[in-house]
Scaffold this motif. Structure first.
Motif: not given
Length: 875
Positions: A304-311
């Motif tokens: 995941y990218n920095a700041g991206q929420y777990y989806d």
């Protein structure tokens, strides 16, 4: 002409010059030593050694590294210089939150809505915070608390080609221990491993991190071998949410978290107490260091990218998550901060050195001060065993009048108070705490509320949802506060798309109190709020719940007046025919419980239907909703300022003068006290909302707590004890600090000078009258005090025993009007202070050694001077 340099005059000049040079050299030497000590201190911090900062904080810095092979390429070493700060660490109370901040950490990806416990461990590069038993040199992964067994045990295929057991690839593993197929255990633990719960095939690798109490080891291979306080699922459904948090770091490398400390009262297995040392462990996850480029899972940099929420589309990469917090690459880069635990509330019943308890009753506003004050009485043989008991102000006053209570702690004058003196004891107040998340998932840190918004919340005028909207009179009102245009105008940028039942109410208290009297006085003094209650729509068309139309304010107990029962096809509501709106606006019995609900983000909304299969036939039961997740929180609660400070709750600013909003602080409470008008002799000050509302700087939730006691009719023994309580609480009890007998945050010190000087003088006058017991009756005759011991009954269950004689308290210095953030320590001969772990101090550990050496150098210079003077005398 020849000139002799051996004359007495020139000799004195030479000697004076030597003295001056020696003195100058001493000063330079001392400053150099101070500088060297400060450099040593900074060096300690740079290696992760905690260094004291501020009044009670700690800070540490260290460079964290990860050596690995990105994308299977060449070996690369990444470094981050991370600094971690704690705002407090000593005399921590149960459930108190420590504010922790950090900088320089790796930004977090796969961000979780709920970062607590197992739910937060899929995140990539979080900062894991845990409470562990032991000092910094004693803690191990086995003494650190986690809520769930799956946070402690990992298993996967042991086939090296699959790289599934990623922890085996950790380059910092200790050969012959961490790299075993079954690792994490001591030899003794491995030989005693329960095969029924910890059985793995030859093709499976497992790392097991048992939890070791002081007397028992829980292997945590499954939910069948856990400590009693652990939960069985992957997400906690208990009333106490997980404690450990995998916290978020933003793109700049900064983050913060409020970490709740739990003592042996909440977690006996962990066992932190005054006598059992514990630490807060902070692990900024940098990722595993790896031994080879072929280890794809170990070398992962995340999904995941920095700041991206777990989806849920893919899991977080284990190598950079807190799932492997115990692996050497992570554990060896931990920050460990010592904490000390304050005496528990039971300390006086267990260890009292001052006799049977003497019961005072009353205001919950004094509770946090009482937690720190109580041990300073009962552990001191020269004092009495003061016992604080929370109850309604009216009930407390009645007990005091009847002689059941020695004194009452109240915040307002009562009827029939002839022969009663009110001694100012504390300045504090009430506030509206809020847990609100912004649309971006961060926590809202400021909020504006006016009296009409509070009136809307308390009168159940938000429908709360589709069911509540069926209630006649609410069909055109917003579902919840965040959808109210008036609220949106004051607080732009918050969520305007979603609603919740919790956002439609103010979690308040069901019992009567002077706090509710003042809250409703605040509303009563606002013409717009009262016009709304009387039936006038607000500018956006919202109207009051018809059940509350025309309600007369102020009141000391808030009435739940809505009796509407919905007609619905919902089987649960149909089976439980009960008024619906009070299920949403469901108060708690104390502000302490409100604060704890805010602490855990757990609304007291009771609209969840569960099926009770224990009955035949099964029945539908209405119960409490679950805690709100991080990122979707919206709830408000009525709390006292002492609890808010202890638990780290955020508080709203309240409107005073039109368009002016004031937050609670020592400055705004001082402005309120400045407006207080002295009452008649021995009576409370007038601090009315009408006056406060005219100020642009005074906090309208400010209140004074008084100790009310009889000025005639008390026994000498009880009068002496009440007077001693007032004498101690008005001196060392007004010194801001975290130690026993001191004044905690959330209170404004009452001092001999400054804005509180009239309160101080009033306390002294009231104390003298209570001690003397000679105030004349209304018929003019004096009432001599009796030598018989009055019966002051403590609550049921208190330790029985005769009242101990109380010696006159030692002389106390009067506190000056000093900022409350600057603590001062009372005499240890008079107060038994809680034990505090030894840590380096910015002043005590850095400046004082240098100052000592500076003084030593000055002494040497002085001795040299005396030697020279002596030589002069010899000449």
């Amino acid at each position: 002409m020849s000139v002799s340099f051996n004359t007495p005059t020139m000799r004195r000049i030479s000697e004076d010059s030597i003295v001056r040079r020696l003195a100058a050299a001493a000063v330079v030497l001392g400053l150099v030593l101070i500088g060297l000590t400060a450099m040593q201190q900074r060096a300690q911090a740079a290696t992760g050694t905690p260094v004291a900062t501020g009044a009670d904080g700690l800070t540490a810095t260290q460079t964290l590294s990860r050596s690995f092979y990105p994308n299977g390429g060449v070996e690369t070493t990444l470094e981050n210089k991370v600094t971690v700060n704690l705002d407090k660490h000593s005399n921590v109370q149960a459930n108190e939150r420590i504010h922790i901040t950090w900088s320089g950490a790796h930004p977090t990806g796969a961000r979780a809505v709920n970062p607590f416990g197992y739910a937060g461990m899929q995140q990539e590069y979080p900062v894991l915070i845990m409470e562990c038993r032991g000092t910094p040199s004693q803690v191990t992964p086995q003494t650190c608390w986690t809520d769930n067994w799956q946070e402690r045990t990992q298993s996967a295929s042991s086939d090296p080609s699959g790289d599934s057991a990623v922890w085996l690839d950790d380059a910092k593993n200790v050969a012959g221990s961490d790299d075993k197929r079954i690792s994490g255990l001591t030899d003794a633990q491995a030989s005693a491993l329960p095969s029924s719960e910890c059985s793995y095939g030859d093709d499976t690798a497992a790392h097991i991190t048992p939890f070791a109490t002081a007397s028992k080891v829980y292997y945590n291979c499954s939910n069948q071998d856990m400590a009693p306080e652990e939960t069985t699922g992957t997400s906690s459904t208990s009333s106490t949410p997980p404690q450990e948090i995998s916290a978020f770091t933003n793109a700049r490398g900064n983050g913060s978290a409020d970490f709740e400390v739990r003592t042996d009262t909440q977690n006996a297995s962990l066992g932190c107490s005054q006598s059992v040392a514990c630490s807060v462990v902070v692990i900024p996850i940098e990722g595993l260091s790896c031994t080879a480029a072929t280890q794809a899972n170990c070398n992962s940099t995340g999904n995941y990218n920095a700041g991206q929420y777990y989806d849920g589309s893919t899991s977080g990469a284990a190598a950079v998550s807190s799932q492997l917090w115990w692996s050497p690459s992570n554990w060896d880069q931990r920050f460990t901060f010592p904490i000390t635990i304050a005496p528990p509330p039971s300390v006086c019943s267990l260890n009292s050195a001052s006799g049977a308890p003497v019961a005072f009753y009353g205001s919950e506003l004094l509770s946090q001060a009482a937690l720190q004050w109580t041990p300073a009485y009962c552990l001191n043989k020269k004092r009495f065993n003061w016992q604080d008991n929370v109850m309604s102000d009216d009930g407390a006053f009645a007990l005091m009048r009847s002689g059941t209570g020695a004194a009452a702690e109240v915040s307002g004058r009562r009827d029939q108070d002839s022969g009663i003196a009110y001694a100012p004891t504390a300045v504090t107040g009430w506030g509206v705490a809020f847990d609100i998340d912004t649309p971006t998932g961060s926590q809202q840190l400021s909020l504006k509320l006016n009296a009409r918004l509070l009136a809307k919340l308390l009168t159940e005028s938000y429908s709360g949802g589709s069911v509540g909207r069926q209630r006649p009179g609410l069909d055109k009102n917003p579902y919840s506060l965040n959808l109210d245009p008036e609220f949106q105008e004051l607080n732009p940028g918050l969520d305007v798309r979603h609603w919740s039942e919790a956002a439609s109410t103010l979690l308040a208290v069901s019992t009567g109190s002077d706090v509710m009297q003042q809250v409703t006085s605040y509303i009563a003094e606002d013409k717009d709020a009262m016009a709304f209650i009387d039936g006038k729509a607000d500018p956006w068309g919202m109207t009051v719940n018809p059940a509350y139309k025309g309600l007369s304010l102020p009141v000391s107990t808030w009435p739940l007046q809505d009796t509407w029962i919905p007609t619905t096809t919902d089987s649960c509501l149909s089976a439980n025919k009960t008024p619906y709106m009070p299920l949403i606006d469901s108060p708690l019995s104390t502000m302490r419980l409100v604060s704890q609900a805010m602490l855990y983000n757990w609304p007291n909304v009771n609209t969840v239907c569960t099926v009770d299969n224990s009955t035949n036939p099964a029945t539908n039961v209405i119960g409490r909703v679950g805690p709100q997740g991080i990122g979707s929180r919206f709830m408000l609660g009525l709390v006292d300022l002492g609890d808010a400070a202890r638990y780290g709750l955020t508080l709203a600013s309240l409107e005073t003068a039109p368009g002016t909003y004031v937050a609670p602080s020592n400055t705004s409470m001082s402005a309120a006290v400045k407006l207080a008008e002295p009452g008649k002799k021995y009576k409370p000050f007038s601090l009315d909302e009408k006056t406060l509302r005219k100020s642009g700087t005074a906090y309208p939730g400010t209140m004074v707590v008084y100790t009310a006691a009889k000025t005639r009719g008390l026994s000498k023994s009880i009068a002496k004890k009440v007077a001693q309580f007032l004498q101690v609480s008005s001196t060392e009890g007004q010194v801001a600090g975290r130690g026993n007998g001191q004044l905690p945050n959330g209170y404004l010190p009452i001092t001999k000078t400054g804005v509180t000087k009239e309160l101080y003088a009033a306390e002294q006058a009231a104390r003298a009258a209570i001690r003397a017991q000679k105030e004349p009756r209304t018929d003019g005759s004096a009432t001599p005090s009796t030598t018989a011991t009055a019966s002051i009954a403590p609550p049921v269950g208190s330790k029985p025993g005769a009242a101990a004689s109380v010696d006159a308290p030692p002389a106390q210095s009067t506190p000056s009007a000093a900022p409350s953030a600057t603590p001062s320590t009372p005499s240890t001969s008079d107060v038994q202070l809680a034990k505090t772990a030894a840590v380096s101090s910015g002043l005590g550990g850095g400046m004082l050694p240098g100052l000592f050496l500076l003084a030593l150098a000055a002494i040497i210079a002085t001795l040299a001077t005396r030697v020279i003077l002596l030589m002069r005398g010899i000449r």
